[in-house]
Design a protein around this motif. Structure first.
Motif, PDB file in Angstrom:
ATOM      1  N   GLY A 119      33.457  42.879  45.023  1.00 52.44           N
ATOM      2  CA  GLY A 119      33.501  44.339  45.029  1.00 52.44           C
ATOM      3  C   GLY A 119      33.422  44.872  43.614  1.00 52.44           C
ATOM      4  N   LEU A 120      32.615  45.899  43.437  1.00 49.11           N
ATOM      5  CA  LEU A 120      32.436  46.512  42.121  1.00 49.11           C
ATOM      6  C   LEU A 120      32.831  47.975  42.225  1.00 49.11           C
ATOM      7  CD1 LEU A 120      31.413  46.116  39.231  1.00 49.11           C
ATOM      8  CD2 LEU A 120      29.144  46.736  40.045  1.00 49.11           C
ATOM      9  N   HIS A 121      33.986  48.304  41.659  1.00 51.95           N
ATOM     10  CA  HIS A 121      34.556  49.648  41.744  1.00 51.95           C
ATOM     11  C   HIS A 121      34.734  50.193  40.331  1.00 51.95           C
ATOM     12  CE1 HIS A 121      38.139  52.373  42.466  1.00 51.95           C
ATOM     13  NE2 HIS A 121      37.205  52.881  43.226  1.00 51.95           N
ATOM     14  N   LEU A 122      33.616  50.657  39.763  1.00 53.58           N
ATOM     15  CA  LEU A 122      33.603  51.151  38.387  1.00 53.58           C
ATOM     16  C   LEU A 122      32.798  52.437  38.312  1.00 53.58           C
ATOM     17  CD1 LEU A 122      32.670  47.845  36.525  1.00 53.58           C
ATOM     18  CD2 LEU A 122      34.912  48.911  36.586  1.00 53.58           C
ATOM     19  N   VAL A 131      28.975  44.002  45.774  1.00 57.34           N
ATOM     20  CA  VAL A 131      29.354  44.969  46.804  1.00 57.34           C
ATOM     21  C   VAL A 131      29.737  46.255  46.080  1.00 57.34           C
ATOM     22  CG1 VAL A 131      30.921  45.518  48.704  1.00 57.34           C
ATOM     23  CG2 VAL A 131      30.200  43.134  48.318  1.00 57.34           C
ATOM     24  N   PRO A 132      28.777  47.190  45.953  1.00 58.88           N
ATOM     25  CA  PRO A 132      29.093  48.426  45.225  1.00 58.88           C
ATOM     26  C   PRO A 132      30.037  49.320  46.024  1.00 58.88           C
ATOM     27  CG  PRO A 132      26.869  48.514  46.121  1.00 58.88           C
ATOM     28  CD  PRO A 132      27.418  47.168  46.459  1.00 58.88           C
ATOM     29  N   VAL A 133      31.050  49.834  45.331  1.00 60.84           N
ATOM     30  CA  VAL A 133      32.025  50.727  45.946  1.00 60.84           C
ATOM     31  C   VAL A 133      32.028  52.013  45.133  1.00 60.84           C
ATOM     32  CG1 VAL A 133      34.437  51.044  46.591  1.00 60.84           C
ATOM     33  CG2 VAL A 133      33.410  48.753  46.687  1.00 60.84           C
ATOM     34  N   ASP A 134      31.756  53.123  45.794  1.00 59.75           N
ATOM     35  CA  ASP A 134      31.685  54.419  45.119  1.00 59.75           C
ATOM     36  C   ASP A 134      32.992  54.731  44.409  1.00 59.75           C
ATOM     37  OD1 ASP A 134      31.412  57.083  44.342  1.00 59.75           O
ATOM     38  OD2 ASP A 134      30.790  57.789  46.314  1.00 59.75           O
ATOM     39  N   TRP A 135      32.910  54.928  43.094  1.00 60.26           N
ATOM     40  CA  TRP A 135      34.076  55.216  42.263  1.00 60.26           C
ATOM     41  C   TRP A 135      34.816  56.462  42.743  1.00 60.26           C
ATOM     42  CZ3 TRP A 135      37.219  52.976  39.025  1.00 60.26           C
ATOM     43  CH2 TRP A 135      38.003  53.734  38.168  1.00 60.26           C
ATOM     44  N   PHE A 136      34.078  57.431  43.295  1.00 60.70           N
ATOM     45  CA  PHE A 136      34.667  58.702  43.698  1.00 60.70           C
ATOM     46  C   PHE A 136      35.057  58.755  45.170  1.00 60.70           C
ATOM     47  CE2 PHE A 136      31.988  59.665  40.005  1.00 60.70           C
ATOM     48  CZ  PHE A 136      32.964  60.178  39.172  1.00 60.70           C
ATOM     49  N   ALA A 137      34.811  57.688  45.904  1.00 58.61           N
ATOM     50  CA  ALA A 137      35.141  57.667  47.335  1.00 58.61           C
ATOM     51  C   ALA A 137      36.648  57.653  47.534  1.00 58.61           C
ATOM     52  CB  ALA A 137      34.523  56.435  47.993  1.00 58.61           C
ATOM     53  N   THR A 140      40.163  56.370  48.751  1.00 55.46           N
ATOM     54  CA  THR A 140      40.635  54.992  48.771  1.00 55.46           C
ATOM     55  C   THR A 140      40.408  54.338  50.127  1.00 55.46           C
ATOM     56  OG1 THR A 140      42.291  55.543  47.117  1.00 55.46           O
ATOM     57  CG2 THR A 140      42.647  53.521  48.348  1.00 55.46           C
ATOM     58  N   SER A 141      40.653  55.060  51.203  1.00 53.26           N
ATOM     59  CA  SER A 141      40.476  54.470  52.537  1.00 53.26           C
ATOM     60  C   SER A 141      39.025  54.077  52.779  1.00 53.26           C
ATOM     61  CB  SER A 141      40.950  55.437  53.623  1.00 53.26           C
ATOM     62  OG  SER A 141      40.224  56.653  53.560  1.00 53.26           O
ATOM     63  N   SER A 142      38.081  54.892  52.328  1.00 54.65           N
ATOM     64  CA  SER A 142      36.653  54.568  52.498  1.00 54.65           C
ATOM     65  C   SER A 142      36.255  53.381  51.634  1.00 54.65           C
ATOM     66  CB  SER A 142      35.787  55.776  52.131  1.00 54.65           C
ATOM     67  OG  SER A 142      36.058  56.856  52.979  1.00 54.65           O
ATOM     68  N   ALA A 143      36.744  53.351  50.395  1.00 57.80           N
ATOM     69  CA  ALA A 143      36.432  52.244  49.499  1.00 57.80           C
ATOM     70  C   ALA A 143      36.979  50.934  50.058  1.00 57.80           C
ATOM     71  CB  ALA A 143      37.007  52.517  48.113  1.00 57.80           C
ATOM     72  N   ALA A 197      38.327  49.265  37.585  1.00 56.28           N
ATOM     73  CA  ALA A 197      38.996  49.865  36.436  1.00 56.28           C
ATOM     74  C   ALA A 197      40.080  50.831  36.895  1.00 56.28           C
ATOM     75  CB  ALA A 197      37.982  50.581  35.549  1.00 56.28           C
ATOM     76  N   ALA A 198      40.301  50.900  38.213  1.00 56.63           N
ATOM     77  CA  ALA A 198      41.351  51.773  38.746  1.00 56.63           C
ATOM     78  C   ALA A 198      42.704  51.234  38.324  1.00 56.63           C
ATOM     79  CB  ALA A 198      41.260  51.853  40.267  1.00 56.63           C
ATOM     80  N   SER A 199      43.703  52.092  38.354  1.00 57.15           N
ATOM     81  CA  SER A 199      45.044  51.665  37.974  1.00 57.15           C
ATOM     82  C   SER A 199      46.076  52.369  38.838  1.00 57.15           C
ATOM     83  CB  SER A 199      45.296  51.968  36.491  1.00 57.15           C
ATOM     84  OG  SER A 199      45.183  53.358  36.260  1.00 57.15           O
ATOM     85  N   GLY A 200      47.308  51.949  38.685  1.00 58.56           N
ATOM     86  CA  GLY A 200      48.419  52.608  39.358  1.00 58.56           C
ATOM     87  C   GLY A 200      48.315  52.580  40.867  1.00 58.56           C
ATOM     88  N   ASN A 201      48.736  53.699  41.477  1.00 57.11           N
ATOM     89  CA  ASN A 201      48.781  53.795  42.936  1.00 57.11           C
ATOM     90  C   ASN A 201      47.412  53.613  43.575  1.00 57.11           C
ATOM     91  OD1 ASN A 201      51.517  54.235  42.882  1.00 57.11           O
ATOM     92  ND2 ASN A 201      51.345  56.462  42.993  1.00 57.11           N
ATOM     93  N   ARG A 202      46.366  54.142  42.943  1.00 53.97           N
ATOM     94  CA  ARG A 202      45.029  54.016  43.530  1.00 53.97           C
ATOM     95  C   ARG A 202      44.636  52.545  43.652  1.00 53.97           C
ATOM     96  NH1 ARG A 202      40.317  56.340  45.111  1.00 53.97           N
ATOM     97  NH2 ARG A 202      38.367  55.573  44.256  1.00 53.97           N
ATOM     98  N   LEU A 203      44.876  51.766  42.605  1.00 50.90           N
ATOM     99  CA  LEU A 203      44.543  50.348  42.655  1.00 50.90           C
ATOM    100  C   LEU A 203      45.424  49.632  43.680  1.00 50.90           C
ATOM    101  CD1 LEU A 203      42.865  48.002  41.623  1.00 50.90           C
ATOM    102  CD2 LEU A 203      44.555  47.686  39.809  1.00 50.90           C
ATOM    103  N   ASP A 204      46.713  49.932  43.687  1.00 55.78           N
ATOM    104  CA  ASP A 204      47.625  49.302  44.645  1.00 55.78           C
ATOM    105  C   ASP A 204      47.181  49.564  46.084  1.00 55.78           C
ATOM    106  OD1 ASP A 204      49.142  48.368  42.548  1.00 55.78           O
ATOM    107  OD2 ASP A 204      50.662  49.950  42.709  1.00 55.78           O
TER     108      ASP A 204
END
Length: 143
Positions: free
Chosen positions: A62-65, A86-92, A94-97, A112-119
């Motif tokens: 997965g590529l989330h950048l 596997v491209p993942v839209d950076w702006f999507a 979290t549930s969709s990503a 490159a996500a961090s904190g709650n979003r990455l968790d």
């Protein structure tokens, strides 16, 4: 740069450009510029980190950048291993990503996500391993 191979690969083309014109700019975004030498070296470093994490040919990564020099380097690193991007839209949301990652059965997530979003993304996606492509495991810049 002449192309002798009738079916050149991205990896071969980048390696040729790095050897022939190492100091020429290869990638430029609004904040950073990479020469062919740097592009090849950084994609190699990240490919090494992915390989150390167990990524190999056919594995899905997965590529989330956000769009940047870093995302291009990451795509190249994944391809170098014969793995699948596997491209993942950076702006999507979290549930969709996370749904994209689950559906693709991604083994590893580069984010490159961090904190709650990455968790939340990791918790919902089922990815075994998460790597921050902007640093190596020793904390030194890798990209």
């Amino acid at each position: 740069m002449p192309i002798d191979d009738p079916a050149p690969t991205l990896c071969g083309l980048v390696a040729s450009a790095a050897a022939a014109t190492p100091e020429v700019e290869a990638l430029v975004d609004g904040r950073e510029r990479l020469t062919w030498r740097d592009y090849s070296a950084r994609s190699g470093q990240l490919a090494g980190a992915l390989a150390a994490a167990g990524v190999g040919a056919g594995d899905r990564v997965g590529l989330h950048l956000p769009k940047s020099v870093h995302s291009v380097v990451a795509v190249h690193a994944i391809i170098r291993l014969g793995a699948v991007v596997v491209p993942v839209d950076w702006f999507a949301p979290t549930s969709s990503a996370a749904e994209v990652l689950r559906d693709a059965d991604a083994k590893v997530l580069l984010s490159a996500a961090s904190g709650n979003r990455l968790d939340e993304l990791v918790g919902c996606s089922g990815c075994d391993i998460v790597l921050d492509p902007l640093v190596d495991h020793a904390g030194d810049p890798c990209l």
